[in-house]
Design a protein around this motif. Sequence first.
Motif, short mmCIF file in Angstrom:
data_model
loop_
_atom_site.label_atom_id
_atom_site.label_comp_id
_atom_site.label_asym_id
_atom_site.label_seq_id
_atom_site.Cartn_x
_atom_site.Cartn_y
_atom_site.Cartn_z
N THR A 1 -10.21 -5.30 8.30
CA THR A 1 -9.52 -5.98 7.79
C THR A 1 -9.33 -4.41 6.45
O THR A 1 -10.45 -3.70 5.93
N SER A 2 -8.06 -4.53 5.99
CA SER A 2 -8.00 -3.70 4.85
C SER A 2 -9.25 -3.73 3.76
O SER A 2 -9.81 -2.68 3.04
N THR A 3 -9.17 -4.83 2.87
CA THR A 3 -10.17 -4.59 2.32
C THR A 3 -12.22 -4.86 2.94
O THR A 3 -12.64 -3.76 2.63
N THR B 1 -4.95 4.05 9.75
CA THR B 1 -4.78 2.50 10.81
C THR B 1 -5.56 1.17 10.01
O THR B 1 -5.91 0.83 10.13
N ILE B 2 -3.93 0.51 9.93
CA ILE B 2 -4.61 -0.77 8.74
C ILE B 2 -3.14 -1.46 9.11
O ILE B 2 -2.16 -1.09 8.91
N GLY B 3 -3.58 -2.98 8.84
CA GLY B 3 -2.69 -4.16 8.62
C GLY B 3 -2.63 -5.09 9.56
O GLY B 3 -2.55 -6.56 9.03
N GLY B 4 -3.35 -4.67 11.31
CA GLY B 4 -3.85 -5.59 11.61
C GLY B 4 -3.83 -6.68 11.97
O GLY B 4 -4.01 -7.50 12.41
N ASN B 5 -4.80 -6.40 11.42
CA ASN B 5 -6.44 -7.31 11.49
C ASN B 5 -6.38 -8.10 9.77
O ASN B 5 -6.95 -9.65 9.39
N ASP B 6 -5.37 -7.56 9.03
CA ASP B 6 -4.33 -8.65 8.22
C ASP B 6 -4.18 -9.85 8.20
O ASP B 6 -3.85 -10.84 8.00
N VAL B 7 -3.48 -9.06 9.38
CA VAL B 7 -2.18 -10.21 9.35
C VAL B 7 -2.55 -11.26 9.86
O VAL B 7 -2.70 -12.45 9.99
N GLN C 1 -0.48 -4.89 -0.08
CA GLN C 1 -0.10 -3.83 0.08
C GLN C 1 -0.73 -3.03 -1.92
O GLN C 1 -0.85 -2.21 -1.82
N ALA C 2 -1.15 -4.17 -2.15
CA ALA C 2 -2.38 -3.70 -3.34
C ALA C 2 -3.85 -3.25 -3.35
O ALA C 2 -3.75 -2.25 -3.38
N ARG C 3 -4.37 -3.88 -1.71
CA ARG C 3 -4.99 -3.12 -1.47
C ARG C 3 -5.14 -1.65 -0.69
O ARG C 3 -5.82 -0.86 -0.47
N VAL C 4 -3.47 -1.52 -0.03
CA VAL C 4 -3.49 0.20 0.91
C VAL C 4 -2.93 0.94 -0.43
O VAL C 4 -3.58 2.00 -0.03
N LYS C 5 -2.68 0.63 -1.93
CA LYS C 5 -3.03 1.42 -2.60
C LYS C 5 -3.64 1.63 -3.13
O LYS C 5 -3.90 3.01 -3.46
N LYS C 6 -4.69 0.91 -3.03
CA LYS C 6 -6.14 0.99 -4.17
C LYS C 6 -6.55 1.92 -2.99
O LYS C 6 -7.40 2.69 -3.67
N LEU C 7 -6.70 1.82 -1.34
CA LEU C 7 -7.09 2.93 -0.67
C LEU C 7 -6.73 4.15 -0.49
O LEU C 7 -7.66 4.93 -1.23
#
Length: 279
Positions: free
Chosen positions: A97-99, A124-130, A157-163
């Motif tokens: 996941t993003s985390t 590539t990010i997000g699929g596992n968060d869904v 969204q906050a995690r993507v920005k943090k990354l």
Amino acid sequence: MMKNFIRTFAGFLLAILLILGLFLLAFPKAGDRFRTEKKVSALSAKHVSYAALGDSLTEGVGDATGQGGFVPLFAKEIENSTGGSVSSQNFGKAGDTSTQIYNRMMKSKKITDGLKKANIITITIGGNDVLKVIRDNVTKLSSMTEKDFVKPEELYQARVKKLLDKIRENNPQAQIYVLGIYNPFYLNFPDLTVMQNVIDSWNTATAGVVSQEKNTYFIPINNLLYKGSGDKQAVEADSSTSAVANNLLYTEDHFHPNNIGYQIMADAVFASYKEVNQK
């Protein structure tokens, strides 16, 4: 009347359970371009350092060659266009996941060093968060709606920005290309619009974050993959069933891209790269 209602509810519940099953198979436990920056000048170096960070789409699950999916294909396209060389490092891990992507990056000196030295970075990010939202609501799958994904999307969204911000702390100059997610279930469940709407919404969320970052570009891939391609769209998977197969997906799980799908992804990233770096 009651009989029709029961049949409809049972059909919907079955569809949700099938989706969950495919998600669980596809993701083992441990995804329109937007930007505000002006185009930068072409990379002049004869050697380019490329770091790929992300989940199974970066690792290359579904790539029959075992070489890493779209990552080596994109690197090769850069080499062919510039006449130079590209050294690439693949930091993809299926199921992340993003985390988990962020935590893995923070704990690994190899990853942080690779990202720090890179001229080009793909994510590539997000699929596992869904998928995590579905897992967290497994007891009420039949009644899930788009509203169940709204708050998780905001946190995502906050995690993507943090990354992205953390990557920028160590590397303010690299070009970063963030790929969207796609809906692999569309052909078999075209009437289950909630999933398509969720995918569209999460892609918009990712693109919104990317648009606020310097020298960072969003690559949409859903429209390139979710219906298959060419004359082979919606090919029957089995003559004894009404199921259909997406000819861009890996036949072992019908979720991850196959070699053709990964080539399409690489082409999409390279098209953005060319536009960004054109003289």
